[in-house]
Design a protein around this motif. Structure first.
Motif, PDB file in Angstrom:
ATOM      1  N   GLY A 323       0.789  -1.236   0.000  1.00  0.00           N
ATOM      2  CA  GLY A 323       0.000   0.000   0.000  1.00  0.00           C
ATOM      3  C   GLY A 323       0.814   1.275   0.000  1.00  0.00           C
ATOM      4  N   GLY A 324       2.168   1.155  -0.029  1.00  0.00           N
ATOM      5  CA  GLY A 324       3.003   2.365   0.007  1.00  0.00           C
ATOM      6  C   GLY A 324       3.522   2.741  -1.378  1.00  0.00           C
ATOM      7  N   GLN A 325       4.347   3.782  -1.397  1.00  0.00           N
ATOM      8  CA  GLN A 325       4.979   4.219  -2.656  1.00  0.00           C
ATOM      9  C   GLN A 325       6.500   4.155  -2.499  1.00  0.00           C
ATOM     10  OE1 GLN A 325       2.790   8.024  -2.366  1.00  0.00           O
ATOM     11  NE2 GLN A 325       2.475   7.860  -4.565  1.00  0.00           N
ATOM     12  N   ALA A 326       7.193   4.012  -3.630  1.00  0.00           N
ATOM     13  CA  ALA A 326       8.655   3.948  -3.600  1.00  0.00           C
ATOM     14  C   ALA A 326       9.218   4.984  -4.559  1.00  0.00           C
ATOM     15  CB  ALA A 326       9.122   2.554  -4.000  1.00  0.00           C
ATOM     16  N   ALA A 327      10.307   5.658  -4.127  1.00  0.00           N
ATOM     17  CA  ALA A 327      10.949   6.672  -4.976  1.00  0.00           C
ATOM     18  C   ALA A 327      12.400   6.292  -5.195  1.00  0.00           C
ATOM     19  CB  ALA A 327      10.885   8.033  -4.288  1.00  0.00           C
ATOM     20  N   MET A 328      12.850   6.411  -6.444  1.00  0.00           N
ATOM     21  CA  MET A 328      14.254   6.137  -6.743  1.00  0.00           C
ATOM     22  C   MET A 328      14.925   7.421  -7.213  1.00  0.00           C
ATOM     23  SD  MET A 328      15.849   3.509  -9.497  1.00  0.00           S
ATOM     24  CE  MET A 328      16.698   2.146  -8.777  1.00  0.00           C
ATOM     25  N   GLY A 387      -1.494   8.885  -5.146  1.00  0.00           N
ATOM     26  CA  GLY A 387      -1.127   7.489  -4.897  1.00  0.00           C
ATOM     27  C   GLY A 387      -1.338   6.607  -6.116  1.00  0.00           C
ATOM     28  N   GLU A 388      -1.751   7.208  -7.232  1.00  0.00           N
ATOM     29  CA  GLU A 388      -1.959   6.462  -8.476  1.00  0.00           C
ATOM     30  C   GLU A 388      -0.642   5.802  -8.912  1.00  0.00           C
ATOM     31  OE1 GLU A 388      -4.578   5.491 -11.737  1.00  0.00           O
ATOM     32  OE2 GLU A 388      -5.017   6.535  -9.858  1.00  0.00           O
ATOM     33  N   ALA A 389       0.471   6.576  -8.754  1.00  0.00           N
ATOM     34  CA  ALA A 389       1.792   6.034  -9.113  1.00  0.00           C
ATOM     35  C   ALA A 389       2.412   5.390  -7.881  1.00  0.00           C
ATOM     36  CB  ALA A 389       2.691   7.147  -9.622  1.00  0.00           C
ATOM     37  N   GLY A 390       2.736   4.090  -7.994  1.00  0.00           N
ATOM     38  CA  GLY A 390       3.384   3.393  -6.875  1.00  0.00           C
ATOM     39  C   GLY A 390       4.881   3.627  -6.886  1.00  0.00           C
ATOM     40  N   ILE A 391       5.437   3.848  -8.095  1.00  0.00           N
ATOM     41  CA  ILE A 391       6.894   4.005  -8.208  1.00  0.00           C
ATOM     42  C   ILE A 391       7.202   5.279  -8.978  1.00  0.00           C
ATOM     43  CG2 ILE A 391       8.995   3.005  -9.245  1.00  0.00           C
ATOM     44  CD1 ILE A 391       7.812   0.234  -8.801  1.00  0.00           C
ATOM     45  N   VAL A 392       8.131   6.088  -8.439  1.00  0.00           N
ATOM     46  CA  VAL A 392       8.587   7.270  -9.176  1.00  0.00           C
ATOM     47  C   VAL A 392      10.109   7.197  -9.280  1.00  0.00           C
ATOM     48  CG1 VAL A 392       8.691   8.689  -7.091  1.00  0.00           C
ATOM     49  CG2 VAL A 392       8.637   9.806  -9.306  1.00  0.00           C
ATOM     50  N   ILE A 393      10.618   7.548 -10.463  1.00  0.00           N
ATOM     51  CA  ILE A 393      12.061   7.579 -10.661  1.00  0.00           C
ATOM     52  C   ILE A 393      12.405   8.990 -11.069  1.00  0.00           C
ATOM     53  CG2 ILE A 393      13.957   6.692 -12.085  1.00  0.00           C
ATOM     54  CD1 ILE A 393      11.748   4.222 -12.306  1.00  0.00           C
ATOM     55  N   GLY A 394      13.380   9.594 -10.409  1.00  0.00           N
ATOM     56  CA  GLY A 394      13.667  10.990 -10.745  1.00  0.00           C
ATOM     57  C   GLY A 394      15.054  11.433 -10.335  1.00  0.00           C
ATOM     58  N   THR A 395      15.333  12.699 -10.668  1.00  0.00           N
ATOM     59  CA  THR A 395      16.615  13.315 -10.302  1.00  0.00           C
ATOM     60  C   THR A 395      16.365  14.186  -9.071  1.00  0.00           C
ATOM     61  OG1 THR A 395      16.031  15.100 -11.790  1.00  0.00           O
ATOM     62  CG2 THR A 395      17.447  13.380 -12.684  1.00  0.00           C
ATOM     63  N   HIS A 396      17.249  15.172  -8.857  1.00  0.00           N
ATOM     64  CA  HIS A 396      17.081  16.105  -7.728  1.00  0.00           C
ATOM     65  C   HIS A 396      15.701  16.747  -7.720  1.00  0.00           C
ATOM     66  CE1 HIS A 396      21.437  15.800  -7.862  1.00  0.00           C
ATOM     67  NE2 HIS A 396      21.448  16.251  -6.630  1.00  0.00           N
ATOM     68  N   ALA A 397      15.023  16.738  -8.871  1.00  0.00           N
ATOM     69  CA  ALA A 397      13.682  17.339  -8.969  1.00  0.00           C
ATOM     70  C   ALA A 397      12.740  16.718  -7.926  1.00  0.00           C
ATOM     71  CB  ALA A 397      13.119  17.129 -10.371  1.00  0.00           C
ATOM     72  N   LEU A 398      13.010  15.476  -7.509  1.00  0.00           N
ATOM     73  CA  LEU A 398      12.147  14.805  -6.511  1.00  0.00           C
ATOM     74  C   LEU A 398      12.210  15.490  -5.147  1.00  0.00           C
ATOM     75  CD1 LEU A 398      12.830  10.978  -7.032  1.00  0.00           C
ATOM     76  CD2 LEU A 398      10.685  12.171  -7.406  1.00  0.00           C
ATOM     77  N   ILE A 399      13.329  16.203  -4.900  1.00  0.00           N
ATOM     78  CA  ILE A 399      13.539  16.775  -3.560  1.00  0.00           C
ATOM     79  C   ILE A 399      12.797  18.104  -3.392  1.00  0.00           C
ATOM     80  CG2 ILE A 399      15.363  17.600  -1.980  1.00  0.00           C
ATOM     81  CD1 ILE A 399      17.262  15.623  -3.341  1.00  0.00           C
ATOM     82  N   GLU A 400      12.354  18.703  -4.514  1.00  0.00           N
ATOM     83  CA  GLU A 400      11.711  20.027  -4.434  1.00  0.00           C
ATOM     84  C   GLU A 400      10.466  20.009  -3.557  1.00  0.00           C
ATOM     85  OE1 GLU A 400      10.957  21.108  -8.472  1.00  0.00           O
ATOM     86  OE2 GLU A 400      13.092  21.109  -8.982  1.00  0.00           O
ATOM     87  N   ASP A 401      10.163  21.189  -2.990  1.00  0.00           N
ATOM     88  CA  ASP A 401       9.021  21.308  -2.065  1.00  0.00           C
ATOM     89  C   ASP A 401       7.694  20.907  -2.704  1.00  0.00           C
ATOM     90  OD1 ASP A 401      10.786  22.216  -0.246  1.00  0.00           O
ATOM     91  OD2 ASP A 401      10.331  24.344  -0.512  1.00  0.00           O
ATOM     92  N   LYS A 402       7.537  21.206  -4.000  1.00  0.00           N
ATOM     93  CA  LYS A 402       6.248  20.950  -4.663  1.00  0.00           C
ATOM     94  C   LYS A 402       5.889  19.458  -4.697  1.00  0.00           C
ATOM     95  CE  LYS A 402       7.108  23.248  -8.608  1.00  0.00           C
ATOM     96  NZ  LYS A 402       8.158  24.252  -8.402  1.00  0.00           N
ATOM     97  N   VAL A 403       6.912  18.598  -4.612  1.00  0.00           N
ATOM     98  CA  VAL A 403       6.658  17.158  -4.772  1.00  0.00           C
ATOM     99  C   VAL A 403       6.086  16.585  -3.474  1.00  0.00           C
ATOM    100  CG1 VAL A 403       7.698  14.929  -5.338  1.00  0.00           C
ATOM    101  CG2 VAL A 403       8.574  17.012  -6.401  1.00  0.00           C
ATOM    102  N   GLN A 404       4.861  16.035  -3.572  1.00  0.00           N
ATOM    103  CA  GLN A 404       4.246  15.431  -2.380  1.00  0.00           C
ATOM    104  C   GLN A 404       3.786  14.018  -2.710  1.00  0.00           C
ATOM    105  OE1 GLN A 404       1.154  18.090  -1.137  1.00  0.00           O
ATOM    106  NE2 GLN A 404       2.599  19.496  -0.191  1.00  0.00           N
ATOM    107  N   PHE A 405       3.868  13.150  -1.705  1.00  0.00           N
ATOM    108  CA  PHE A 405       3.500  11.742  -1.903  1.00  0.00           C
ATOM    109  C   PHE A 405       2.216  11.416  -1.150  1.00  0.00           C
ATOM    110  CE2 PHE A 405       7.982  11.912  -2.788  1.00  0.00           C
ATOM    111  CZ  PHE A 405       8.174  10.953  -3.781  1.00  0.00           C
ATOM    112  N   HIS A 406       1.539  10.386  -1.610  1.00  0.00           N
ATOM    113  CA  HIS A 406       0.358   9.896  -0.902  1.00  0.00           C
ATOM    114  C   HIS A 406       0.823   9.131   0.343  1.00  0.00           C
ATOM    115  CE1 HIS A 406      -3.581   8.316  -0.176  1.00  0.00           C
ATOM    116  NE2 HIS A 406      -3.140   7.071  -0.253  1.00  0.00           N
ATOM    117  N   ASP A 407       1.798   8.222   0.173  1.00  0.00           N
ATOM    118  CA  ASP A 407       2.326   7.461   1.316  1.00  0.00           C
ATOM    119  C   ASP A 407       3.698   6.895   0.936  1.00  0.00           C
ATOM    120  OD1 ASP A 407       2.808   5.911   3.520  1.00  0.00           O
ATOM    121  OD2 ASP A 407       1.351   4.343   3.025  1.00  0.00           O
TER     122      ASP A 407
END
Length: 733
Positions: A323-328, A387-407
């Motif tokens: 039920g969680g999400q994973a970020a790479m 939470g539609e996306a279970g997996i996200v792959i990204g660069t430093h862009a993932l660290i920005e404030d705008k990026v929020q996760f469901h879980d």
């Protein structure tokens, strides 16, 4: 009674503003305690002469030597501004000779003092004049009469002279006088080692160690002091890491267990191969960690091509299952796109959750990078927050404030050495509760470096290559001595392409004008005849010459992201046959049909980097070939380094060689802020045992007393270490 400076007292009070300014600006020493920890680099015996032969490697460096005057000649010369005097003094250590020169009014004093047979310490910058080594206008300190005249002279001759890391404005013997002024305050030093530990290990008290390191009576004194001071550095650092591990273990986390018959099981059922034994063992360690109620903190080290991405993907699927999400997090756009492509390919319809034709058990896999267009970016952000996306792959862009996760349940950091601790923490802070953390690196790290740099992480090692991987043959191509070898290298590339395979050619520079002045200046400073070879130049030469008609294209970091992705996509599809690139292809790029890698100016890359680059070929069933092209002379250290890379495919062995050949600071680098400044005595390869023992002791001390309430000395040393660390954070920020 003479003034004993307090340990935190500014050196201005003790040494005067002029000297204190030089110590602060040139050597980073501000207080009496700083100066007490500025240890001698080596010791000269008055009766012993320093090797002058080694100075050939130290041109333009500031050196201190102890030597005897062989002869001195006062010459008169005619210059454009009239006549002048020049004193030439030759000094010797019994083997080598070195010339000293003094000009003008500066000749009188040395002419009187530097008589043949006399000894002195000399300090100055090594230069080359008329193909001879020389020191121009060196500072010197006479060492008294020749040994052997009286008993007093004999005692004087056996005395150990500390030689300090110095600078042009402050010679070693002047630093000796500065240390003498603060040495009495060594009595006030708080000892960071718990008494039971110190006595159990047979170590001298800190005050005694400081007196012995600066003013040893015997070589045994130096040994005692070094042993003790190494323990201090290792122990204080390991306590900092043990406290971080302890604090992390107190945090709450959501246990993440895969659902039986869920996404992970569906994925495993589709795999066309069996996981290696190593992959199974490491996966079990990771799944055990994910199932606990405090966050996993694990470092996954794997040889190039050992299948780390597969292990990481299965961990991400287990988290999505629960039920969680994973970020790479990947260090470059090329690598993020590559991961996104290979993960969606591996998952097939499981990566199309919620889409037409997607699997019911699937999830959405999204890419997020800085250069994405606005509509795609908006959609990706929406998929993450819902939470539609279970997996996200990204660069430093993932660290920005705008990026929020469901879980957010798991963060995977690829190529950890490109990210600082604070970037790791910024992404982790996006979870409702601290997410689990898996850090991956394909740069094998010797065990002690892992304990020193990544000591807050548990370590798993993947050292087995998947079945079907081909061996890679590596050869050095001496382009200057044997130009026909280079011609043969291009023939080999042609043969591979004609057999249906592809090739990489790597150059150290882009050559698009923007990097010209910097690289040229660096080349001139190096005493180099030419700047490093450039992608754009070599690609043009190859297209016109040895590889004409083969479909040569370029890839480098300053290309437009869409163009980069287009070239990589066509290379992966086999449309581009030869890719001339910078090190942007160093990590993660996976094209199994590539069989040959030519690295131009290979001597300009580090050992680990060469190993990384080589790992891009031989990823399919055909054997790989790596050619290291160099113009360096056969007897040079650079060629020895290349020979070491050619001799072994064992990344751990190479990382040891790399570490022995480079300064420690380069290796520890910025991966863990603060580590660099704290290691003065400790050598992470030689002192493996001390580091391992210090880690055990530190873990025990922190488990018994996490706040270190009963250990004032240790707490003070720790605050000093963490202060430096915070300072470095601010500098980096």
């Amino acid at each position: 009674m003479e003034h004993v400076p307090a340990l935190d007292e500014d050196l201005k009070k003790t040494l005067g503003p002029a000297t204190a300014k030089v110590l602060a600006e040139q050597l980073g020493l501000h207080t009496a305690l700083d100066l007490l920890h500025h240890y001698p680099r080596r010791y000269a015996e008055r009766g012993e002469l320093t090797s002058l032969a080694e100075l050939a490697d130290q041109i333009d460096e500031h050196v201190t030597v102890v030597a005897q005057v062989a002869d001195a000649r006062l010459l008169t010369y005619q210059g454009s501004r009239g006549g002048g005097k020049r004193l030439e003094v030759t000094i010797t250590d019994g083997n080598g000779r070195l010339q000293l020169v003094f000009f003008g009014a500066g000749v009188h004093k040395p002419h009187k003092e530097l008589l043949p047979g006399s000894r002195a310490m000399f300090a100055g910058k090594v230069s080359m004049f008329n193909r001879k080594l020389q020191l121009a206008h060196p500072a010197y300190e006479p060492l008294g009469k020749d040994a052997g005249e009286t008993d007093a002279a004999a005692a004087f001759a056996s005395q150990l002279i500390p030689i300090y890391p110095a600078c042009a404005k402050l010679e070693s013997w002047k630093i000796t006088k500065c240390v003498d002024a603060v040495l009495p305050s060594a009595q006030e030093v708080l000892d960071p080692l718990p008494e039971a530990l110190r006595e159990g290990r047979g170590l001298v008290p800190l005050t005694e160690a400081l007196l012995k390191i600066h003013r040893p009576a015997t070589k045994a004194d130096i040994e005692d002091a070094r042993r003790r001071l190494k323990w201090d550095e290792a122990f204080v650092l390991q306590v900092a890491l043990a406290r971080r591990r302890h604090a992390d273990s107190q945090l709450p986390a959501v246990p993440r267990r895969p659902t039986p018959g869920g996404l992970l099981d569906s994925f495993d059922a589709k795999l066309p191969f069996t996981l290696t034994e190593g992959q199974q063992t490491v996966s079990k360690e990771i799944f055990d960690d994910l199932a606990t109620s405090h966050p996993m903190h694990r470092l996954l080290q794997g040889e190039v091509g050992s299948g780390k991405t597969m292990v990481a993907l299965r961990a991400m699927l287990a988290v999505v299952d629960s039920g969680g999400q994973a970020a790479m997090l990947a260090p470059t756009e090329v690598l993020a796109q590559q991961h996104h492509r290979s993960i969606t390919e591996m998952m097939g319809e499981l990566a199309e959750g919620g889409m037409l034709g997607g699997s019911d058990q699937g999830t959405k896999v999204v890419l997020l990078t800085g250069s994405m267009g606005m509509p795609a970016r908006r959609q990706a952000l929406l998929d993450l927050v819902t939470g539609e996306a279970g997996i996200v792959i990204g660069t430093h862009a993932l660290i920005e404030d705008k990026v929020q996760f469901h879980d957010l349940g798991l963060v995977v950091v690829d190529e950890q050495h490109r990210f600082g601790v604070e970037q790791r923490d910024a992404l982790r802070s996006k979870g409702k509760q601290p997410p689990h953390l898996l850090v991956m690196t394909a740069t094998p790290i010797p065990r002690t470096v892992a304990m020193t740099v990544f000591g807050d992480l548990e370590t798993s090692v993947l050292d087995q290559l998947p079945a079907g991987r081909s061996p890679i043959a590596t050869h050095v191509v001496p382009a200057k001595d044997k130009p026909h070898f280079l011609a043969r290298a291009w023939e080999r590339v042609r043969e591979e392409v004609e057999n249906g395979h592809q090739a990489y050619v790597v150059c150290p520079r882009i050559g698009d004008g923007e990097d010209e002045p910097k690289k040229k200046a660096a080349a001139e400073a190096d005493g180099d005849k030419r700047p490093p070879l450039a992608v754009l130049d070599i690609a043009e030469q190859l297209t016109r010459g040895p590889l004409a008609g083969l479909g040569v294209e370029v890839l480098h970091g300053r290309m437009d992201p869409a163009d980069k992705d287009d070239v990589m996509r066509r290379f992966a599809a086999g449309e581009v046959k030869v890719l001339v690139a910078t090190t942007v292809i160093e990590v993660g790029v996976n094209v199994p049909n590539s069989t040959v890698m030519v690295i131009m100016d290979a001597d300009r890359f580090g050992v680990s980097q060469l190993h990384q680059l080589r790992g891009r070929v031989g990823r399919g069933s055909a054997p790989g070939l790596c050619l290291l092209v160099s113009e360096m002379h056969e007897a040079s250290p650079a060629r020895a380094r290349l020979a070491a890379v050619a001799a072994t495919l064992d990344g751990f062995e190479l990382s040891r060689i790399d570490l022995e050949q480079r300064r420690e600071g380069d290796v520890l680098g910025q991966a863990q802020s603060g580590v660099r400044s704290s290691l003065r005595m400790l050598a992470v390869i030689e002192d493996e045992e001390v580091i391992a023992q210090a880690r055990e002791e530190a873990t025990r001390v922190v488990a018994a007393d996490p706040e270190l309430a009963g250990l004032a000395g240790l707490k003070t040393a720790l605050d000093a270490l963490l202060d430096t660390e915070r300072e470095q954070y601010l500098e980096k920020g």
